[in-house]
Scaffold this motif. Structure first.
Motif, PDB file in Angstrom:
ATOM      1  N   GLY A  84       0.817  -1.215   0.000  1.00  0.00           N
ATOM      2  CA  GLY A  84       0.000   0.000   0.000  1.00  0.00           C
ATOM      3  C   GLY A  84       0.842   1.252   0.000  1.00  0.00           C
ATOM      4  O   GLY A  84       0.553   2.221  -0.718  1.00  0.00           O
ATOM      5  N   ILE A  85       1.913   1.260   0.786  1.00  0.00           N
ATOM      6  CA  ILE A  85       2.797   2.438   0.825  1.00  0.00           C
ATOM      7  C   ILE A  85       3.492   2.636  -0.511  1.00  0.00           C
ATOM      8  O   ILE A  85       3.561   3.768  -1.014  1.00  0.00           O
ATOM      9  CB  ILE A  85       3.824   2.295   1.978  1.00  0.00           C
ATOM     10  CG1 ILE A  85       3.093   2.409   3.317  1.00  0.00           C
ATOM     11  CG2 ILE A  85       4.935   3.334   1.867  1.00  0.00           C
ATOM     12  CD1 ILE A  85       3.945   2.022   4.518  1.00  0.00           C
ATOM     13  N   VAL A  86       3.988   1.576  -1.096  1.00  0.00           N
ATOM     14  CA  VAL A  86       4.656   1.681  -2.405  1.00  0.00           C
ATOM     15  C   VAL A  86       3.675   2.184  -3.455  1.00  0.00           C
ATOM     16  O   VAL A  86       4.006   3.063  -4.265  1.00  0.00           O
ATOM     17  CB  VAL A  86       5.272   0.324  -2.814  1.00  0.00           C
ATOM     18  CG1 VAL A  86       5.718   0.326  -4.267  1.00  0.00           C
ATOM     19  CG2 VAL A  86       6.440  -0.021  -1.892  1.00  0.00           C
ATOM     20  N   THR A  87       2.465   1.653  -3.459  1.00  0.00           N
ATOM     21  CA  THR A  87       1.445   2.101  -4.413  1.00  0.00           C
ATOM     22  C   THR A  87       1.135   3.577  -4.216  1.00  0.00           C
ATOM     23  O   THR A  87       1.043   4.336  -5.192  1.00  0.00           O
ATOM     24  CB  THR A  87       0.158   1.268  -4.261  1.00  0.00           C
ATOM     25  OG1 THR A  87       0.479  -0.110  -4.461  1.00  0.00           O
ATOM     26  CG2 THR A  87      -0.901   1.693  -5.247  1.00  0.00           C
ATOM     27  N   LEU A  88       0.996   3.999  -2.985  1.00  0.00           N
ATOM     28  CA  LEU A  88       0.731   5.404  -2.686  1.00  0.00           C
ATOM     29  C   LEU A  88       1.871   6.297  -3.160  1.00  0.00           C
ATOM     30  O   LEU A  88       1.636   7.346  -3.779  1.00  0.00           O
ATOM     31  CB  LEU A  88       0.501   5.587  -1.178  1.00  0.00           C
ATOM     32  CG  LEU A  88       0.156   6.993  -0.716  1.00  0.00           C
ATOM     33  CD1 LEU A  88      -1.160   7.449  -1.348  1.00  0.00           C
ATOM     34  CD2 LEU A  88       0.058   7.033   0.796  1.00  0.00           C
ATOM     35  N   LEU A  89       3.099   5.883  -2.921  1.00  0.00           N
ATOM     36  CA  LEU A  89       4.252   6.666  -3.376  1.00  0.00           C
ATOM     37  C   LEU A  89       4.309   6.760  -4.895  1.00  0.00           C
ATOM     38  O   LEU A  89       4.621   7.818  -5.452  1.00  0.00           O
ATOM     39  CB  LEU A  89       5.550   6.079  -2.821  1.00  0.00           C
ATOM     40  CG  LEU A  89       5.759   6.232  -1.317  1.00  0.00           C
ATOM     41  CD1 LEU A  89       7.004   5.472  -0.877  1.00  0.00           C
ATOM     42  CD2 LEU A  89       5.851   7.692  -0.929  1.00  0.00           C
ATOM     43  N   LEU A  90       3.988   5.675  -5.572  1.00  0.00           N
ATOM     44  CA  LEU A  90       3.972   5.710  -7.039  1.00  0.00           C
ATOM     45  C   LEU A  90       2.874   6.612  -7.567  1.00  0.00           C
ATOM     46  O   LEU A  90       3.086   7.340  -8.558  1.00  0.00           O
ATOM     47  CB  LEU A  90       3.805   4.276  -7.602  1.00  0.00           C
ATOM     48  CG  LEU A  90       5.021   3.352  -7.452  1.00  0.00           C
ATOM     49  CD1 LEU A  90       4.664   1.939  -7.887  1.00  0.00           C
ATOM     50  CD2 LEU A  90       6.210   3.878  -8.228  1.00  0.00           C
ATOM     51  N   LEU A  91       1.723   6.606  -6.927  1.00  0.00           N
ATOM     52  CA  LEU A  91       0.641   7.492  -7.347  1.00  0.00           C
ATOM     53  C   LEU A  91       1.015   8.972  -7.120  1.00  0.00           C
ATOM     54  O   LEU A  91       0.731   9.815  -7.968  1.00  0.00           O
ATOM     55  CB  LEU A  91      -0.653   7.159  -6.607  1.00  0.00           C
ATOM     56  CG  LEU A  91      -1.329   5.848  -7.012  1.00  0.00           C
ATOM     57  CD1 LEU A  91      -2.469   5.522  -6.065  1.00  0.00           C
ATOM     58  CD2 LEU A  91      -1.814   5.912  -8.439  1.00  0.00           C
ATOM     59  N   ILE A  92       1.632   9.249  -6.002  1.00  0.00           N
ATOM     60  CA  ILE A  92       2.081  10.630  -5.717  1.00  0.00           C
ATOM     61  C   ILE A  92       3.120  11.059  -6.727  1.00  0.00           C
ATOM     62  O   ILE A  92       3.099  12.174  -7.252  1.00  0.00           O
ATOM     63  CB  ILE A  92       2.617  10.732  -4.271  1.00  0.00           C
ATOM     64  CG1 ILE A  92       1.455  10.568  -3.282  1.00  0.00           C
ATOM     65  CG2 ILE A  92       3.351  12.054  -4.045  1.00  0.00           C
ATOM     66  CD1 ILE A  92       1.911  10.447  -1.831  1.00  0.00           C
ATOM     67  N   ARG A  93       4.070  10.167  -7.026  1.00  0.00           N
ATOM     68  CA  ARG A  93       5.125  10.480  -8.006  1.00  0.00           C
ATOM     69  C   ARG A  93       4.522  10.753  -9.381  1.00  0.00           C
ATOM     70  O   ARG A  93       4.924  11.694 -10.078  1.00  0.00           O
ATOM     71  CB  ARG A  93       6.092   9.306  -8.075  1.00  0.00           C
ATOM     72  CG  ARG A  93       7.226   9.521  -9.015  1.00  0.00           C
ATOM     73  CD  ARG A  93       8.155   8.336  -8.951  1.00  0.00           C
ATOM     74  NE  ARG A  93       8.983   8.304 -10.142  1.00  0.00           N
ATOM     75  CZ  ARG A  93       9.707   7.297 -10.498  1.00  0.00           C
ATOM     76  NH1 ARG A  93       9.748   6.220  -9.760  1.00  0.00           N
ATOM     77  NH2 ARG A  93      10.425   7.347 -11.601  1.00  0.00           N
TER      78      ARG A  93
END
Length: 118
Positions: free
Chosen positions: A105-114
């Motif tokens: 979930g954290i990785v997905t969130l970071l990719l979406l923010i990026r």
């Protein structure tokens, strides 16, 4: 010790085994309750199983253990006072899976923010 306290004496994977084993206890005059759940899903052709418990009154725990050991149920005896439907290995697996999902979930969130930023 309260008379209404029941302790887990046996843990197994199928309801049939639990009921047959509880029947042996009852035949010896030891009250026994069966509780548990079966997993309704299958992995390929193999059932995933479930966890079934047998509880006896606290004052009957030692005679129940002795009887079950005598009839060959030693591997399924519950060693300590417990009662959870999950054993230590199952709890550890759930913790690891939860940690993995949190990381995902954290990785997905970071990719979406990026992606949103650039």
């Amino acid at each position: 010790m309260p008379a209404d306290r029941w302790e887990v004496v046996w843990r197994g994977a199928t309801e049939v085994d639990a009921e047959l084993t509880a029947g042996q206890l009852r035949a010896a005059g030891i009250p026994a309750l069966v509780e548990g759940s079966a997993t309704p899903y299958r992995a390929a052709a193999f059932p995933l199983g479930g966890t079934w418990l047998i509880r006896v009154p606290a004052e009957a725990i030692e005679p129940a253990r002795a009887l079950l050991e005598e009839v060959g149920e030693g591997p399924n005896l519950e060693a300590g006072e417990g009662g959870d439907l999950l054993d230590a290995n199952q709890r550890a697996t759930l913790k690891a899976a939860g940690f993995g999902l949190a990381v995902l979930g954290i990785v997905t969130l970071l990719l979406l923010i990026r992606e949103a930023a650039g």
